[in-house]
Design an enzyme around this catalytic site. Structure first.
Site, PDB file in Angstrom:
ATOM      1  CD  GLU A   1      -8.043  -8.624 -90.167  1.00  0.00           C
ATOM      2  OE1 GLU A   1      -8.269  -9.507 -90.907  1.00  0.00           O
ATOM      3  OE2 GLU A   1      -6.752  -8.950 -89.176  1.00  0.00           O
TER       4      GLU A   1
ATOM      5  CD  GLU B   1     -10.579 -17.117 -88.469  1.00  0.00           C
ATOM      6  OE1 GLU B   1     -10.251 -15.710 -88.876  1.00  0.00           O
ATOM      7  OE2 GLU B   1      -9.879 -17.864 -89.531  1.00  0.00           O
TER       8      GLU B   1
ATOM      9  CD  GLU C   1     -10.622 -12.725 -92.282  1.00  0.00           C
ATOM     10  OE1 GLU C   1     -10.560 -12.559 -91.283  1.00  0.00           O
ATOM     11  OE2 GLU C   1     -10.229 -14.373 -92.180  1.00  0.00           O
ATOM     12  CG  ASN C   2     -16.539 -10.570 -88.801  1.00  0.00           C
ATOM     13  OD1 ASN C   2     -16.000 -11.959 -89.068  1.00  0.00           O
ATOM     14  ND2 ASN C   2     -15.999  -9.629 -88.257  1.00  0.00           N
TER      15      ASN C   2
HETATM   16  N1  BES Z   1      -8.514 -13.653 -89.203  1.00  0.00           N
HETATM   17  C1  BES Z   1      -7.762 -13.943 -88.555  1.00  0.00           C
HETATM   18  C2  BES Z   1      -8.238 -12.754 -87.036  1.00  0.00           C
HETATM   19  C3  BES Z   1      -8.714 -13.937 -86.182  1.00  0.00           C
HETATM   20  C4  BES Z   1      -7.249 -14.754 -85.659  1.00  0.00           C
HETATM   21  C5  BES Z   1     -10.282 -14.966 -86.076  1.00  0.00           C
HETATM   22  C6  BES Z   1      -7.356 -15.888 -84.882  1.00  0.00           C
HETATM   23  C7  BES Z   1      -9.544 -15.748 -84.402  1.00  0.00           C
HETATM   24  C8  BES Z   1      -8.813 -16.339 -84.533  1.00  0.00           C
HETATM   25  C9  BES Z   1      -7.144 -12.059 -89.099  1.00  0.00           C
HETATM   26  O1  BES Z   1      -7.329 -11.865 -90.411  1.00  0.00           O
HETATM   27  C10 BES Z   1      -5.791 -11.695 -88.018  1.00  0.00           C
HETATM   28  O2  BES Z   1      -5.402 -12.758 -89.206  1.00  0.00           O
HETATM   29  N2  BES Z   1      -5.880 -11.348 -87.392  1.00  0.00           N
HETATM   30  C11 BES Z   1      -4.187 -10.712 -86.995  1.00  0.00           C
HETATM   31  C12 BES Z   1      -3.772  -9.562 -87.871  1.00  0.00           C
HETATM   32  C13 BES Z   1      -3.265  -9.591 -88.648  1.00  0.00           C
HETATM   33  C14 BES Z   1      -2.415  -7.735 -88.972  1.00  0.00           C
HETATM   34  C15 BES Z   1      -2.266 -10.553 -88.798  1.00  0.00           C
HETATM   35  C16 BES Z   1      -4.466 -11.140 -85.270  1.00  0.00           C
HETATM   36  O3  BES Z   1      -5.621 -10.239 -85.076  1.00  0.00           O
HETATM   37  O4  BES Z   1      -4.037 -10.663 -84.388  1.00  0.00           O
HETATM   38 ZN    ZN Z   2      -5.663 -12.833 -90.967  1.00  0.00          ZN
END
Ligand code: BES
Ligand code: ZN
Length: 854
Positions: free
Chosen positions: A295, A126, A261-262
């Site tokens: 996730e 992602e 979240e893969n």
């Molecule tokens: N899908 C995101 C991770 C992501 C973010 C991948 C940007 C690629 C680019 C994941 O679900 C996410 O949102 N992670 C957050 C934490 C969450 C608790 C808000 C993060 O990584 O900070």
């Molecule tokens: Zn997220």
């Protein structure tokens, strides 16, 4: 192998240009032959042209790939390599595309695509990383099932879905759920698992694993429990069940974000999953529980129902943040979670929304999508859902969600689909509400009141300042939760949600014996800035009497801000009435310790700067710092006689348990210790440091000592004790900068960048140092400009290593227009220096030019 130098005219993508892909992807089979510098990826993809396609150009994304061969239905073809991918002439009927490419995971320091972290293969796809693995229509509306074969000599080789076979040197996986490429994952390396299991509500047994590097096995138990609680909660509250036989989590040290979240194979930054009482603080435990839930919850809000395009990012992220906040509120304390979230919103989202990087929760254009994983998309995106829930009510909310899952399972959706579900479930017209998704900027709501003959009138006026590209704003729907208190402190009107829809609107309350005290924006029912003429004594009254815990805290917070603003602007002494109110509250053992700790936590200096700016003043960071110091010192003196008793009374005895209760007590105890340390020369903190058996107390003691410049010995000891634990070392790096005096901050940070354990390649370590620099308000903004310079230098150095993390950290400069002209000139010079760097990444280029152009 580098991205083309995009200093000239980078491409902009627009929401309005959306066109579906002209081909269906029926199946994907990938074979990986792993090798650190020369991994071969063979893809076999079945495409079929869509009969109704408006555009049948066959374009596959691909970046930093060496194409070895391409075939269609077994016959070699010549693909045309074009900017960002390839084109090929293809049949007008279903065909099998095969390509072989070679990639270099060991050289991939950007940590996007397939890369290596401490000898382990790992992916991050992602948003648009899959195109660095093979040629593919790398867009979220293209969904397919994936079969993956991994060949290599790694002891553990994982991918999405269920294992379908394994032998000496190979493993095969199949994911039966169609998914976009951004949810693809592969992990291979020397890993050990912490196992668990869960039986779903329909009786299916699911195998759970947390995979870590040998040595970290002891730090998985908490994460595993959090995972089980998350699965159960999503069944209980949303009726959503897990849909594979296996759920894997992997911890990796080098990761740009918190976690990903893969499908069936979540990958976590090790800082967001590994925990032990000795090495993790209460805050770490709370964050880990929340992010595991987040996730996991994506499995339905993100994976089963995904986004049509990246402009719709808040469809999955806003909703999933909203869901993880509900989860944390249920697991811990609802008001405490709400207060924490509002503090974070004001610290991160409000400045974004009021500055050059302002954008709506659903942006309409971008150059680099990675730059839009922002506080606005996430936190404001979640606030918008909270408002929707308030407007339609809880029952309708869950009714609409049920319809959303029924109607859109397996689809790639838009915000329009999301709102339509609410309209259909409730019969309500949400066209005005939709402005929350398209308008940037934080609305100001001015409140005035009137009382005559038993009738009380509240008048609200809303307006939103202009933001880049949006000079004019229309009035939005604002759910305003209001309650009324009588002057003796009784609640005379319970909470009622007033729906503001016009620029100016009044609401009346009849039959009131005397002029009430209003409690407005209870629970922070909308992400707005409230402007109301009021007095400190009324704030103190609400701090003491409001039945809404959020607004009780808010009253104290507003009071704290007023006192500091007065100290900064008029050189006033700390307000005695406020000090008395605080003292009373701190000593009131009836009150929740976590709540008392929050009230005792001063508003951040950056928050004071923002408040001054909103009121038309130019903040002076040094004066804000001095006021904070004076205030805290005065508070410590005021509480002097009660501090030792309070310290003793809030000390948590017995074995450490990372629960909300204990955490609340330790938070209060930590606040008290920091006050005490200002008076006792650090005696108590040194004792606590020496006897602590958990990181929360060890860290609190060290922080108190270092802040008082009495922690040199303990800081050395801390280093000796923890130098081999990278996550604890991140704390050590950050704390020294956080505790440094303004004039010493940049020098301290600079020295730490020379430390043998500092590294540009590990985002956690880079963020520990540079994030702490940017987070030390008076230090970063010190008049010398040394803070700005140091950050800019390091961002320039990081950009060629890791553009994504560089670009995110550039946002530290986004508030630059708040400050005086000398500081603005210094920051502008640094931003221009960054922009002039040759070969600057598209990511950083976009961020810096947006900040400069506004
Ligand atoms: N899908 C995101 C991770 C992501 C973010 C991948 C940007 C690629 C680019 C994941 O679900 C996410 O949102 N992670 C957050 C934490 C969450 C608790 C808000 C993060 O990584 O900070
Ligand atoms: Zn997220």
């Amino acid at each position: 192998m580098n991205d083309a130098a995009p200093n000239a005219a980078p491409q902009t993508f627009y929401l309005k240009d959306y066109k579906p892909f002209g081909y269906e992807v029926e199946s994907v089979k990938l074979t990986f032959q792993l090798s650190p510098n020369a991994t071969k990826v063979h893809s076999a993809i079945r495409f079929s042209p869509k009969a109704d396609a408006e555009d049948n150009r066959f374009f596959l994304h691909g970046e930093q790939l060496s194409l070895i061969s391409a075939k269609i239905d077994g016959t070699p073809v010549t693909a045309r390599l074009v900017d960002g991918g390839l084109e090929c002439d293809v049949p007008r009927t279903s065909f099998l595309w095969e390509a072989e490419v070679e990639i270099d995971p060991a050289a991939n320091t950007a940590l996007e695509g397939l890369y290596m972290s401490k000898g382990m293969y790992c992916t991050q796809c992602e948003a648009e990383g899959f195109r660095k693995i093979t040629y593919y229509p790398d867009r979220p509306d293209v969904m397919s099932t994936f079969t993956v074969r991994i060949e290599g000599d790694e002891p553990v080789m994982l991918s999405n879905g269920n294992p379908t076979g394994a032998g000496e040197g190979w493993a095969e996986w199949h994911d039966p759920w169609p998914k976009p490429a951004y949810l693809f994952a592969l992990v291979a390396g020397d890993l050990v698992n912490h196992p668990g299991s869960f039986t779903t509500k329909s009786g299916k047994d699911v195998e759970l694993n947390i995979w870590v590097r040998p040595g970290d096995e002891g730090k998985c138990a908490f994460g595993m429990e959090a995972l089980k609680k998350s699965i159960k909660w999503d069944e209980d509250v949303y009726g959503l069940e897990y849909d594979l036989d296996l759920f894997n989590i992997v911890a990796v040290d080098d990761f740009n974000m918190g976690a990903m979240e893969n499908k069936g194979l979540n990958i976590f930054n090790s800082s967001c999953v590994l925990a032990s009482p000795e090495t993790s603080t209460d805050a770490n435990f709370e964050r880990i529980e929340a992010i595991i839930a987040h996730e996991y919850f994506h499995n339905w809000t993100g994976n089963r129902i995904t986004c049509r395009d990246w402009f719709q990012l808040c469809l999955k992220e806003g909703l999933t943040v909203f869901r993880d906040a509900q989860f944390t509120a249920d697991m811990r304390s609802e008001p405490v979670k709400r207060i924490e979230d509002v503090i974070a919103l004001r610290a991160r989202q409000f400045p974004e929304d009021g500055g050059p990087l302002a954008h709506p929760p659903r942006p309409e254009e971008f150059q680099e999508i990675n730059n839009f994983y922002t506080a606005t998309v996430y936190e404001k995106g979640a606030e918008v859902i909270g408002m929707l829930k308030r407007l339609v009510g809880d029952d309708n909310y869950y009714k609409a969600l049920k319809l959303y899952f029924e109607r859109h399972d397996g689809q790639a959706c838009t915000i329009e689909d999301w709102l339509k579900v609410f309209e259909d479930a409730t019969g309500r017209d949400l066209s005005q509400f939709k402005l929350w998704y398209s308008q940037a900027g934080t609305p100001r709501v001015k409140v005035s009141e009137d009382y005559a003959d038993g009738t009380y009138t509240l008048t609200f006026e809303q307006s939103t300042p202009p933001t880049p590209g949006q000079p004019e704003k229309a009035p939005r729907v604002i759910p305003m939760a209001v309650g009324l208190l009588s002057p003796n402190g009784d609640e005379v009107r319970a909470t009622e949600v007033l729906d503001l829809t016009e620029a100016k609107q009044s609401f009346t309350f009849e039959g009131l014996a005397s002029k009430p005290v209003p409690s407005i924006l209870r629970e922070f029912s909308a992400p707005v800035i409230l402007e109301r003429e009021t007095t400190n004594s009324e704030r103190a009254f609400l701090l003491a009497h409001d039945t809404d815990p959020f607004n009780r805290w808010e009253a104290g917070n507003a009071l704290a801000k007023e006192v500091r603003v007065a100290m900064v602007l008029d050189g006033a002494a700390p307000d005695a009435a406020y000090l008395d109110a605080l003292e009373k509250l701190v000593r009131d053992d009836e009150q929740d310790p976590a709540f008392r700790a929050l009230v005792l936590s001063p508003p951040s200096q950056s928050d004071i700067a923002q408040t001054l700016h909103e009121r038309g003043h130019t903040p002076d960071p040094q004066k804000i710092y001095d006021a904070a110091e004076t205030f805290t010192q005065t508070l410590a003196q005021q509480l002097e006689t009660s501090l030792p008793r309070l310290y003793a009374a809030t000390t948590v005895e017995g074995p450490y348990v990372p629960d909300a209760d204990g955490a609340g007590k330790r938070a209060l105890n930590g606040r008290i210790l920091s006050l005490l340390t200002r008076l006792d020369g650090g005696e108590q903190a040194a004792r606590q440091y020496a006897s602590a058996d958990n990181m929360t107390q060890q860290y609190a003691a060290l922080a108190a000592l270092m802040k008082a410049e009495k922690g040199e010995a303990q800081s050395k000891a801390f280093f000796e004790q923890w130098q081999d634990d990278r996550l604890v070392m991140d704390k050590w790096f950050a704390l020294q900068i956080a505790c440094a005096a303004p004039e010493a901050t940049a020098a301290t940070a600079k020295e730490l960048t020379q430390h043998p354990l500092f590294s540009m390649k590990n985002p956690n370590r880079f963020r520990a140092v540079m994030g702490a620099l940017a987070g030390n308000h008076a230090g970063f903004h010190h008049a010398s400009g040394a803070g700005y310079q140091l950050l800019a230098e390091n961002l320039i150095a990081l950009d060629s290593v890791n553009p994504q993390t560089t670009a995110r950290m550039c946002a530290a400069f986004q508030t630059w227009k708040r400050y005086d002209s000398e500081r603005q000139a210094q920051i502008q010079a640094e931003l221009e220096r960054i922009l002039a760097t040759s070969g600057l990444s598209r990511d950083t280029h976009e961020m810096v030019s947006r900040m400069l152009s506004a």
